[in-house]
Write a protein that holds these residues in place. Structure first.
Motif, mmCIF file in Angstrom:
data_model
loop_
_atom_site.group_PDB
_atom_site.id
_atom_site.type_symbol
_atom_site.label_atom_id
_atom_site.label_comp_id
_atom_site.label_asym_id
_atom_site.label_seq_id
_atom_site.Cartn_x
_atom_site.Cartn_y
_atom_site.Cartn_z
ATOM 1 N N VAL A 176 0.825 -1.199 0.000
ATOM 2 C CA VAL A 176 0.000 0.000 0.000
ATOM 3 C C VAL A 176 0.865 1.258 0.000
ATOM 4 O O VAL A 176 2.072 1.191 0.221
ATOM 5 C CB VAL A 176 -0.946 0.043 1.234
ATOM 6 N N THR A 177 0.202 2.374 -0.204
ATOM 7 C CA THR A 177 0.842 3.679 -0.027
ATOM 8 C C THR A 177 0.107 4.371 1.103
ATOM 9 O O THR A 177 -1.083 4.668 0.986
ATOM 10 C CB THR A 177 0.763 4.523 -1.311
ATOM 11 N N TRP A 178 0.807 4.575 2.215
ATOM 12 C CA TRP A 178 0.216 5.280 3.353
ATOM 13 C C TRP A 178 0.202 6.767 3.059
ATOM 14 O O TRP A 178 1.120 7.286 2.416
ATOM 15 C CB TRP A 178 1.014 4.995 4.625
ATOM 16 N N PRO A 179 -0.800 7.503 3.552
ATOM 17 C CA PRO A 179 -0.885 8.934 3.245
ATOM 18 C C PRO A 179 0.109 9.813 4.002
ATOM 19 O O PRO A 179 0.327 10.957 3.634
ATOM 20 C CB PRO A 179 -2.322 9.298 3.629
ATOM 21 N N ASN A 180 0.720 9.258 5.061
ATOM 22 C CA ASN A 180 1.673 10.063 5.842
ATOM 23 C C ASN A 180 2.539 9.158 6.714
ATOM 24 O O ASN A 180 2.412 7.932 6.678
ATOM 25 C CB ASN A 180 0.942 11.112 6.696
ATOM 26 N N GLY A 181 3.394 9.770 7.510
ATOM 27 C CA GLY A 181 4.328 9.037 8.353
ATOM 28 C C GLY A 181 3.706 8.259 9.496
ATOM 29 O O GLY A 181 4.398 7.502 10.174
ATOM 30 N N TYR A 205 2.834 14.005 12.196
ATOM 31 C CA TYR A 205 3.538 13.103 11.306
ATOM 32 C C TYR A 205 3.932 13.794 10.012
ATOM 33 O O TYR A 205 3.273 14.738 9.573
ATOM 34 C CB TYR A 205 2.652 11.885 10.988
ATOM 35 N N THR A 206 4.977 13.300 9.397
ATOM 36 C CA THR A 206 5.415 13.781 8.106
ATOM 37 C C THR A 206 4.276 13.620 7.109
ATOM 38 O O THR A 206 3.677 12.559 7.020
ATOM 39 C CB THR A 206 6.625 12.962 7.612
ATOM 40 N N GLN A 207 3.992 14.670 6.376
ATOM 41 C CA GLN A 207 2.921 14.624 5.388
ATOM 42 C C GLN A 207 3.514 14.304 4.017
ATOM 43 O O GLN A 207 3.731 15.172 3.189
ATOM 44 C CB GLN A 207 2.142 15.941 5.372
ATOM 45 N N ALA A 208 3.797 13.029 3.826
ATOM 46 C CA ALA A 208 4.352 12.546 2.557
ATOM 47 C C ALA A 208 3.875 11.121 2.350
ATOM 48 O O ALA A 208 3.640 10.388 3.318
ATOM 49 C CB ALA A 208 5.877 12.585 2.606
ATOM 50 N N LEU A 209 3.724 10.738 1.105
ATOM 51 C CA LEU A 209 3.311 9.371 0.800
ATOM 52 C C LEU A 209 4.431 8.405 1.183
ATOM 53 O O LEU A 209 5.599 8.674 0.923
ATOM 54 C CB LEU A 209 2.981 9.245 -0.687
ATOM 55 N N VAL A 210 4.053 7.290 1.798
ATOM 56 C CA VAL A 210 5.022 6.309 2.267
ATOM 57 C C VAL A 210 4.587 4.925 1.798
ATOM 58 O O VAL A 210 3.496 4.466 2.118
ATOM 59 C CB VAL A 210 5.125 6.309 3.811
ATOM 60 N N GLY A 211 5.440 4.258 1.051
ATOM 61 C CA GLY A 211 5.166 2.892 0.629
ATOM 62 C C GLY A 211 5.269 1.955 1.817
ATOM 63 O O GLY A 211 6.053 2.185 2.742
ATOM 64 N N GLY A 212 4.469 0.901 1.821
ATOM 65 C CA GLY A 212 4.527 -0.061 2.918
ATOM 66 C C GLY A 212 3.562 -1.206 2.705
ATOM 67 O O GLY A 212 3.137 -1.475 1.578
ATOM 68 N N PRO A 236 -5.770 1.478 4.549
ATOM 69 C CA PRO A 236 -5.220 2.353 3.512
ATOM 70 C C PRO A 236 -6.231 2.593 2.397
ATOM 71 O O PRO A 236 -7.076 1.745 2.114
ATOM 72 C CB PRO A 236 -4.017 1.571 2.987
ATOM 73 N N ARG A 237 -6.146 3.769 1.778
ATOM 74 C CA ARG A 237 -7.099 4.138 0.727
ATOM 75 C C ARG A 237 -6.754 3.523 -0.622
ATOM 76 O O ARG A 237 -7.619 3.170 -1.374
ATOM 77 C CB ARG A 237 -7.153 5.653 0.595
ATOM 78 N N ASP A 238 -5.489 3.443 -0.943
ATOM 79 C CA ASP A 238 -5.135 2.834 -2.225
ATOM 80 C C ASP A 238 -4.218 1.655 -1.986
ATOM 81 O O ASP A 238 -3.535 1.556 -0.992
ATOM 82 C CB ASP A 238 -4.460 3.857 -3.153
ATOM 83 N N THR A 239 -4.257 0.756 -2.905
ATOM 84 C CA THR A 239 -3.495 -0.476 -2.785
ATOM 85 C C THR A 239 -2.650 -0.681 -4.030
ATOM 86 O O THR A 239 -3.084 -0.364 -5.118
ATOM 87 C CB THR A 239 -4.447 -1.680 -2.631
ATOM 88 N N TYR A 278 -1.377 -5.387 11.311
ATOM 89 C CA TYR A 278 0.047 -5.067 11.355
ATOM 90 C C TYR A 278 0.319 -4.152 10.179
ATOM 91 O O TYR A 278 -0.123 -4.398 9.063
ATOM 92 C CB TYR A 278 0.909 -6.330 11.285
ATOM 93 N N HIS A 279 1.010 -3.067 10.441
ATOM 94 C CA HIS A 279 1.339 -2.077 9.423
ATOM 95 C C HIS A 279 2.856 -2.057 9.267
ATOM 96 O O HIS A 279 3.591 -2.361 10.210
ATOM 97 C CB HIS A 279 0.863 -0.696 9.843
ATOM 98 N N ALA A 280 3.305 -1.679 8.088
ATOM 99 C CA ALA A 280 4.743 -1.545 7.850
ATOM 100 C C ALA A 280 4.980 -0.363 6.931
ATOM 101 O O ALA A 280 4.125 -0.020 6.106
ATOM 102 C CB ALA A 280 5.304 -2.818 7.223
ATOM 103 N N GLY A 281 6.148 0.234 7.087
ATOM 104 C CA GLY A 281 6.552 1.342 6.221
ATOM 105 C C GLY A 281 7.533 0.872 5.177
ATOM 106 O O GLY A 281 7.546 -0.300 4.793
ATOM 107 N N ARG A 282 8.395 1.774 4.737
ATOM 108 C CA ARG A 282 9.353 1.482 3.665
ATOM 109 C C ARG A 282 10.265 0.305 3.967
ATOM 110 O O ARG A 282 10.659 -0.408 3.064
ATOM 111 C CB ARG A 282 10.213 2.707 3.391
ATOM 112 N N ASP A 283 10.616 0.136 5.224
ATOM 113 C CA ASP A 283 11.545 -0.945 5.566
ATOM 114 C C ASP A 283 10.870 -2.313 5.582
ATOM 115 O O ASP A 283 11.532 -3.342 5.626
ATOM 116 C CB ASP A 283 12.234 -0.687 6.905
ATOM 117 N N GLY A 284 9.540 -2.332 5.551
ATOM 118 C CA GLY A 284 8.812 -3.605 5.545
ATOM 119 C C GLY A 284 8.694 -4.254 6.908
ATOM 120 O O GLY A 284 8.107 -5.326 7.028
#
Length: 141
Positions: free
Chosen positions: A77-82, A93-100, A133-136, A114-120
């Motif tokens: 997914v792409t999270w809407p923020n940090g 939180y940082t207002q930037a798109l974050v893959g995870g 998440p809104r988009d997948t 369970y959620h994950a960010g860029r590091d997985g």
């Protein structure tokens, strides 16, 4: 004349030393494309590794065997923020798109997010804070 010869010798010697120095670093002309799933520390966990890590963490947290845990959903997914879809009250939180990843696991009747960010690396997100998440990207189940 002797003074002119000394100056010329010094100039030529300086020019030779400079010319024999190290070669300049090559310039990278390739455009740099950022992959949202690559961190400064290198590649991240892939979806299967992230799910396995989430199962291990959940088993430890609930003191159960990993084979008692079923994967309900796991997707990139792409999270809407940090906050990574798990905001804590009164935090900014940082207002930037974050893959995870967004992972839902089930043990008995209860489903755990369970959620994950860029590091997985997955972390447990309590139901009352877990935002879907809104988009997948690339559904895996």
């Amino acid at each position: 004349m002797k003074y002119l010869n000394v100056l010329t010798s010094v100039f030529l010697l300086t020019a030779m030393i400079t010319a024999c120095g190290t070669e300049p670093e090559p310039v990278d002309t390739e455009p740099q494309v950022e992959d949202p799933m690559i961190t400064e520390h290198g590649p991240t966990l892939d979806i299967d590794e992230s799910v396995a890590a989430a199962r291990t963490k959940m088993a430890e947290r609930l003191d159960i065997a990993e084979d008692e845990i079923d994967v309900v959903e796991a997707r990139r997914v792409t999270w809407p923020n940090g906050a990574l879809g798990c905001p804590e009250p009164d935090m900014m939180y940082t207002q930037a798109l974050v893959g995870g990843y967004y992972i839902r696991l089930q043990a008995g009747p209860e489903v755990h997010a369970y959620h994950a960010g860029r590091d997985g690396l997955p972390f447990f997100c309590p139901q009352e804070r877990s935002e879907q998440p809104r988009d997948t990207q690339h559904p895996t189940s």
